[in-house]
Design a protein around this motif. Sequence first.
Motif, PDB file in Angstrom:
ATOM      1  N   THR A 194     -54.157  40.458  51.653  1.00 30.99           N
ATOM      2  CA  THR A 194     -53.138  41.504  51.588  1.00 30.99           C
ATOM      3  C   THR A 194     -53.780  42.880  51.484  1.00 30.99           C
ATOM      4  OG1 THR A 194     -51.629  39.979  50.470  1.00 30.99           O
ATOM      5  CG2 THR A 194     -51.139  42.328  50.305  1.00 30.99           C
ATOM      6  N   GLY A 195     -53.324  43.786  52.353  1.00 31.13           N
ATOM      7  CA  GLY A 195     -53.779  45.163  52.284  1.00 31.13           C
ATOM      8  C   GLY A 195     -55.090  45.454  52.982  1.00 31.13           C
ATOM      9  N   ILE A 196     -55.700  44.464  53.571  1.00 31.35           N
ATOM     10  CA  ILE A 196     -56.988  44.661  54.258  1.00 31.35           C
ATOM     11  C   ILE A 196     -56.739  45.188  55.664  1.00 31.35           C
ATOM     12  CG2 ILE A 196     -59.117  43.569  55.045  1.00 31.35           C
ATOM     13  CD1 ILE A 196     -58.767  43.863  51.965  1.00 31.35           C
ATOM     14  N   PRO A 197     -57.406  46.283  56.035  1.00 28.44           N
ATOM     15  CA  PRO A 197     -57.168  46.876  57.360  1.00 28.44           C
ATOM     16  C   PRO A 197     -57.505  45.935  58.505  1.00 28.44           C
ATOM     17  CG  PRO A 197     -58.390  48.384  55.941  1.00 28.44           C
ATOM     18  CD  PRO A 197     -58.350  47.074  55.233  1.00 28.44           C
ATOM     19  N   ALA A 198     -56.844  46.158  59.618  1.00 30.81           N
ATOM     20  CA  ALA A 198     -57.004  45.290  60.783  1.00 30.81           C
ATOM     21  C   ALA A 198     -58.385  45.392  61.419  1.00 30.81           C
ATOM     22  CB  ALA A 198     -55.923  45.607  61.814  1.00 30.81           C
ATOM     23  N   ARG A 199     -59.159  46.405  61.067  1.00 29.82           N
ATOM     24  CA  ARG A 199     -60.511  46.500  61.641  1.00 29.82           C
ATOM     25  C   ARG A 199     -61.434  45.393  61.118  1.00 29.82           C
ATOM     26  NH1 ARG A 199     -60.216  50.798  58.025  1.00 29.82           N
ATOM     27  NH2 ARG A 199     -61.798  50.847  56.358  1.00 29.82           N
ATOM     28  N   PHE A 200     -61.024  44.725  60.051  1.00 29.51           N
ATOM     29  CA  PHE A 200     -61.779  43.586  59.527  1.00 29.51           C
ATOM     30  C   PHE A 200     -61.226  42.297  60.154  1.00 29.51           C
ATOM     31  CE2 PHE A 200     -64.319  45.470  56.174  1.00 29.51           C
ATOM     32  CZ  PHE A 200     -63.634  46.636  55.864  1.00 29.51           C
ATOM     33  N   SER A 201     -62.112  41.505  60.739  1.00 29.47           N
ATOM     34  CA  SER A 201     -61.673  40.230  61.273  1.00 29.47           C
ATOM     35  C   SER A 201     -62.735  39.169  61.004  1.00 29.47           C
ATOM     36  CB  SER A 201     -61.387  40.324  62.769  1.00 29.47           C
ATOM     37  OG  SER A 201     -62.558  40.651  63.488  1.00 29.47           O
ATOM     38  N   GLY A 202     -62.271  37.963  60.784  1.00 31.07           N
ATOM     39  CA  GLY A 202     -63.162  36.852  60.533  1.00 31.07           C
ATOM     40  C   GLY A 202     -62.924  35.752  61.543  1.00 31.07           C
ATOM     41  N   SER A 203     -63.985  35.002  61.819  1.00 32.74           N
ATOM     42  CA  SER A 203     -63.862  33.892  62.750  1.00 32.74           C
ATOM     43  C   SER A 203     -64.844  32.803  62.365  1.00 32.74           C
ATOM     44  CB  SER A 203     -64.103  34.355  64.182  1.00 32.74           C
ATOM     45  OG  SER A 203     -65.436  34.824  64.340  1.00 32.74           O
ATOM     46  N   GLY A 204     -64.674  31.652  63.009  1.00 32.53           N
ATOM     47  CA  GLY A 204     -65.590  30.540  62.800  1.00 32.53           C
ATOM     48  C   GLY A 204     -64.948  29.385  62.077  1.00 32.53           C
ATOM     49  N   SER A 205     -65.662  28.284  62.073  1.00 30.88           N
ATOM     50  CA  SER A 205     -65.266  27.095  61.328  1.00 30.88           C
ATOM     51  C   SER A 205     -66.456  26.143  61.297  1.00 30.88           C
ATOM     52  CB  SER A 205     -64.055  26.398  61.963  1.00 30.88           C
ATOM     53  OG  SER A 205     -64.388  25.883  63.232  1.00 30.88           O
ATOM     54  N   GLY A 206     -66.412  25.234  60.365  1.00 26.37           N
ATOM     55  CA  GLY A 206     -67.513  24.280  60.257  1.00 26.37           C
ATOM     56  C   GLY A 206     -68.710  24.888  59.552  1.00 26.37           C
ATOM     57  N   THR A 207     -69.699  25.313  60.307  1.00 25.50           N
ATOM     58  CA  THR A 207     -70.916  25.851  59.704  1.00 25.50           C
ATOM     59  C   THR A 207     -71.232  27.286  60.109  1.00 25.50           C
ATOM     60  OG1 THR A 207     -72.302  24.968  61.475  1.00 25.50           O
ATOM     61  CG2 THR A 207     -71.950  23.538  59.566  1.00 25.50           C
ATOM     62  N   GLU A 208     -70.557  27.831  61.086  1.00 26.40           N
ATOM     63  CA  GLU A 208     -70.873  29.167  61.572  1.00 26.40           C
ATOM     64  C   GLU A 208     -69.676  30.101  61.439  1.00 26.40           C
ATOM     65  OE1 GLU A 208     -74.854  28.250  62.711  1.00 26.40           O
ATOM     66  OE2 GLU A 208     -73.822  30.186  62.666  1.00 26.40           O
ATOM     67  N   PHE A 209     -69.893  31.221  60.754  1.00 28.27           N
ATOM     68  CA  PHE A 209     -68.815  32.164  60.495  1.00 28.27           C
ATOM     69  C   PHE A 209     -69.284  33.584  60.768  1.00 28.27           C
ATOM     70  CE2 PHE A 209     -66.071  29.039  58.566  1.00 28.27           C
ATOM     71  CZ  PHE A 209     -66.967  28.086  58.088  1.00 28.27           C
ATOM     72  N   THR A 210     -68.321  34.416  61.141  1.00 28.95           N
ATOM     73  CA  THR A 210     -68.624  35.805  61.457  1.00 28.95           C
ATOM     74  C   THR A 210     -67.576  36.722  60.869  1.00 28.95           C
ATOM     75  OG1 THR A 210     -69.659  35.135  63.556  1.00 28.95           O
ATOM     76  CG2 THR A 210     -69.046  37.447  63.326  1.00 28.95           C
ATOM     77  N   LEU A 211     -68.039  37.830  60.309  1.00 29.29           N
ATOM     78  CA  LEU A 211     -67.159  38.921  59.887  1.00 29.29           C
ATOM     79  C   LEU A 211     -67.460  40.103  60.794  1.00 29.29           C
ATOM     80  CD1 LEU A 211     -65.140  40.212  57.809  1.00 29.29           C
ATOM     81  CD2 LEU A 211     -67.171  40.971  56.542  1.00 29.29           C
ATOM     82  N   ILE A 212     -66.428  40.619  61.423  1.00 32.62           N
ATOM     83  CA  ILE A 212     -66.579  41.782  62.297  1.00 32.62           C
ATOM     84  C   ILE A 212     -65.781  42.938  61.733  1.00 32.62           C
ATOM     85  CG2 ILE A 212     -66.031  42.739  64.571  1.00 32.62           C
ATOM     86  CD1 ILE A 212     -66.691  40.012  65.755  1.00 32.62           C
ATOM     87  N   ILE A 213     -66.428  44.088  61.675  1.00 38.93           N
ATOM     88  CA  ILE A 213     -65.745  45.345  61.334  1.00 38.93           C
ATOM     89  C   ILE A 213     -65.768  46.157  62.620  1.00 38.93           C
ATOM     90  CG2 ILE A 213     -65.576  47.269  59.723  1.00 38.93           C
ATOM     91  CD1 ILE A 213     -67.530  45.681  57.896  1.00 38.93           C
ATOM     92  N   SER A 214     -64.613  46.359  63.206  1.00 44.92           N
ATOM     93  CA  SER A 214     -64.561  46.835  64.596  1.00 44.92           C
ATOM     94  C   SER A 214     -65.028  48.278  64.750  1.00 44.92           C
ATOM     95  CB  SER A 214     -63.150  46.685  65.145  1.00 44.92           C
ATOM     96  OG  SER A 214     -62.231  47.437  64.358  1.00 44.92           O
ATOM     97  N   SER A 215     -64.712  49.126  63.810  1.00 44.98           N
ATOM     98  CA  SER A 215     -65.112  50.531  63.882  1.00 44.98           C
ATOM     99  C   SER A 215     -65.358  51.009  62.453  1.00 44.98           C
ATOM    100  CB  SER A 215     -64.018  51.373  64.546  1.00 44.98           C
ATOM    101  OG  SER A 215     -64.394  52.741  64.585  1.00 44.98           O
TER     102      SER A 215
END
Lengths: 121, 106
Positions: B56-77
């Motif tokens: 809640t309240g986290i800006p859309a420029r933060f996105s997470g992906s992955g499952s299992g053993t590999e995960f990524t956090l992307i901050i778009s700008s």
Amino acid sequence: EVYLLESGGGLVQPGGSLRLSCAASGFTSSNYAMSWVRQAPGKGLEWLSTISGTGGSTYYADSVRGRSTISRDNSKNTLYLQINSLRAGDTAVYFCARASSTYWFDLFDYWGQGTLVTVSS
Amino acid sequence: EIVMTQSPATLSMSPGERATLSCRASQSVGSNLAWYQQKPGQAPRLLIHGASTRATGIPARFSGSGSGTEFTLIISSLQSEDFAVYYCQRYHNWYTFGQGTKLEIK
């Protein structure tokens, strides 16, 4: 609003004991598992211990198992951590954190600001 | 014991750039992966849970992906307030944190 406030930190001599407290407000504490996490100076986060909402189940990391006790008093909305046989490696900021549900290993959605424990002679 | 390994340890970026942070689990953790942001002198703040759901309240420029053993956090700008330390954490059956990635201004 959810609020967690730790207290009880300070300077303690090696071999000593300390009881940390975490006062909770803004939610019904018995509905949530609670945990303690610490952070040594300049280091990362280390999970220490978790207690279920009712207090009936407790879990410990190897680093503190056998010399610490987590407990809670839901009538006072307060979480505790008693640590014995303190050593220099226990020097850290100690945070309490709320799990997002009654499940005792759910993610942490709220954290306190932490209390500093320094173990030194 | 599942070990969580984050890379890189330090990431030097400029405001406006896209940042990619990685987290690897030594065994599958499914989607039971959270990301936290911590600024100096502050408590960690939940950013992402379930590997990809913004808190809640986290800006859309933060996105997470992955499952299992590999995960990524992307901050778009990157914004100035995004420079901080980021931790991944596996939860559900136990708790383990990664060692953190420090995102610093280049």
